[in-house]
Design a protein around this motif. Structure first.
Motif, PDB file in Angstrom:
ATOM      1  N   GLY A  93      -8.611  19.357 -15.172  1.00  0.00           N
ATOM      2  CA  GLY A  93      -8.308  18.341 -16.167  1.00  0.00           C
ATOM      3  C   GLY A  93      -9.384  17.283 -16.163  1.00  0.00           C
ATOM      4  O   GLY A  93      -9.965  16.969 -15.116  1.00  0.00           O
ATOM      5  N   ASP A  94      -9.673  16.725 -17.330  1.00  0.00           N
ATOM      6  CA  ASP A  94     -10.696  15.700 -17.488  1.00  0.00           C
ATOM      7  C   ASP A  94     -10.080  14.531 -18.245  1.00  0.00           C
ATOM      8  O   ASP A  94      -9.671  14.679 -19.402  1.00  0.00           O
ATOM      9  CB  ASP A  94     -11.890  16.280 -18.253  1.00  0.00           C
ATOM     10  CG  ASP A  94     -13.054  15.307 -18.357  1.00  0.00           C
ATOM     11  OD1 ASP A  94     -12.879  14.112 -18.040  1.00  0.00           O
ATOM     12  OD2 ASP A  94     -14.145  15.757 -18.774  1.00  0.00           O
ATOM     13  N   LEU A  95     -10.008  13.375 -17.598  1.00  0.00           N
ATOM     14  CA  LEU A  95      -9.379  12.218 -18.230  1.00  0.00           C
ATOM     15  C   LEU A  95     -10.177  11.694 -19.426  1.00  0.00           C
ATOM     16  O   LEU A  95      -9.671  10.872 -20.182  1.00  0.00           O
ATOM     17  CB  LEU A  95      -9.172  11.101 -17.201  1.00  0.00           C
ATOM     18  CG  LEU A  95      -8.091  11.388 -16.158  1.00  0.00           C
ATOM     19  CD1 LEU A  95      -8.091  10.305 -15.082  1.00  0.00           C
ATOM     20  CD2 LEU A  95      -6.720  11.498 -16.795  1.00  0.00           C
ATOM     21  N   ALA A  96     -11.379  12.178 -19.592  1.00  0.00           N
ATOM     22  CA  ALA A  96     -12.149  11.816 -20.780  1.00  0.00           C
ATOM     23  C   ALA A  96     -11.876  12.767 -21.939  1.00  0.00           C
ATOM     24  O   ALA A  96     -12.378  12.570 -23.042  1.00  0.00           O
ATOM     25  CB  ALA A  96     -13.648  11.810 -20.460  1.00  0.00           C
ATOM     26  N   ASP A  97     -11.058  13.788 -21.691  1.00  0.00           N
ATOM     27  CA  ASP A  97     -10.775  14.801 -22.711  1.00  0.00           C
ATOM     28  C   ASP A  97      -9.282  15.120 -22.693  1.00  0.00           C
ATOM     29  O   ASP A  97      -8.832  15.988 -21.948  1.00  0.00           O
ATOM     30  CB  ASP A  97     -11.597  16.058 -22.439  1.00  0.00           C
ATOM     31  CG  ASP A  97     -11.385  17.131 -23.499  1.00  0.00           C
ATOM     32  OD1 ASP A  97     -10.632  16.886 -24.475  1.00  0.00           O
ATOM     33  OD2 ASP A  97     -11.967  18.230 -23.347  1.00  0.00           O
ATOM     34  N   PRO A  98      -8.469  14.437 -23.504  1.00  0.00           N
ATOM     35  CA  PRO A  98      -7.013  14.632 -23.468  1.00  0.00           C
ATOM     36  C   PRO A  98      -6.579  16.067 -23.743  1.00  0.00           C
ATOM     37  O   PRO A  98      -5.506  16.479 -23.304  1.00  0.00           O
ATOM     38  CB  PRO A  98      -6.494  13.676 -24.540  1.00  0.00           C
ATOM     39  CG  PRO A  98      -7.680  13.317 -25.381  1.00  0.00           C
ATOM     40  CD  PRO A  98      -8.864  13.414 -24.492  1.00  0.00           C
TER      41      PRO A  98
END
Length: 274
Positions: free
Chosen positions: A41-46
């Motif tokens: 998961g990437d918090l910059a990419d929902p």
């Protein structure tokens, strides 16, 4: 299920370990999953967070400060719409600080408050782990060069930040609380270098940089417009020691770990081949 973001970092890793010590299942969010229990998961990419949030009801949130701020509104709306409790690793300067990092933390706190989710803020003072940035210089030559040598901070062990966060995740009675979490003593940069030397058994030296010498260092990781704000903030805080709080003991029931203990826990990082 509890989701821990920043799970491969110092504080997030401690949160995962302490939860598992209590027999609580934790899911680790990372952009490079390699172990069981980790999820991508990437918090910059929902768009990457749906699977990570599946079945989750509580989140320990370590935000990638500045790097993902442009997506914060969208990402936090997604997270807070799926869970009932968020424990956010924030900063002790989040309410009044004017530098970019504290401004970011204040923005994230505001979005979490407005969401209606049950929240707790773990506002760290100085993170002791930031002093690992000295490790290469200590191993290589025994000299630490920094501006504002007299800046006194009550640095907190990452295990104590995690311990406060774990209690807020697991126990009731912490909703709506913002804990200022520090270590038990206020020490200048020069004093901390001396302690590291004592723990590793080698003489170390501290050399204070001028603001002019320090400016390129800040420019290497801060936006150009933020460099002067950061220097001004450091100038101001150097004139007064950082306070010491009792939050660790009040929340966990035991005193905060002293800086010397943190150094001992990271002795190998500093000692190297010295």
């Amino acid at each position: 299920m509890i989701l821990v973001t920043g799970a491969t970092g110092k504080v997030g890793g401690q949160v995962v370990a302490q939860l598992r010590e209590e027999g609580v299942e934790a899911r680790e969010l990372t952009r490079d999953p390699r172990r069981p229990g980790q999820v991508y998961g990437d918090l910059a990419d929902p768009a990457t967070l749906d699977a990570a949030l599946d079945g989750v009801d509580r989140v320990f949130l370590v935000w990638p400060t500045l790097a993902a701020d442009e997506r914060a509104t969208e990402v936090l709306k997604l997270i807070t719409g799926r869970v009932r409790r968020v424990v956010y690793l924030s900063s002790a300067g989040a309410e009044e600080g004017t530098d970019p990092v504290n401004t970011s933390h204040r923005m994230i706190e505001g979005l979490i408050r407005e969401s209606g989710v049950e929240w707790t803020f773990v506002r760290g003072g100085g993170f002791a782990s930031n002093d690992l940035g000295w490790a290469a210089d200590i191993r290589g030559g025994g000299v630490v060069r920094e501006p504002f040598g007299g800046w006194a901070r009550s640095l907190v062990h990452e295990a104590d930040l995690a311990a406060v966060g774990v209690r807020a995740l697991l126990d009731d009675g912490h909703a709506g609380a913002a804990y200022d979490v520090t270590g038990p003593e206020s020490l200048t940069q020069e004093e901390r270098v001396a302690i590291i030397g004592e723990v590793i058994g080698r003489p170390l030296r501290f050399e204070e940089l001028s603001e002019e010498e320090a400016r390129p260092r800040f420019a290497a990781w801060l936006p150009p417009e933020a460099v002067e704000d950061t220097l001004r903030m450091l100038r101001e805080v150097t004139s007064r020691p950082e306070g010491v709080s009792a939050a660790v003991e009040e929340v966990t029931g035991r005193p905060a770990r002293p800086y010397r203990e943190w150094v001992a826990d990271h002795r190998a990082d500093f000692a190297g081949s010295l």
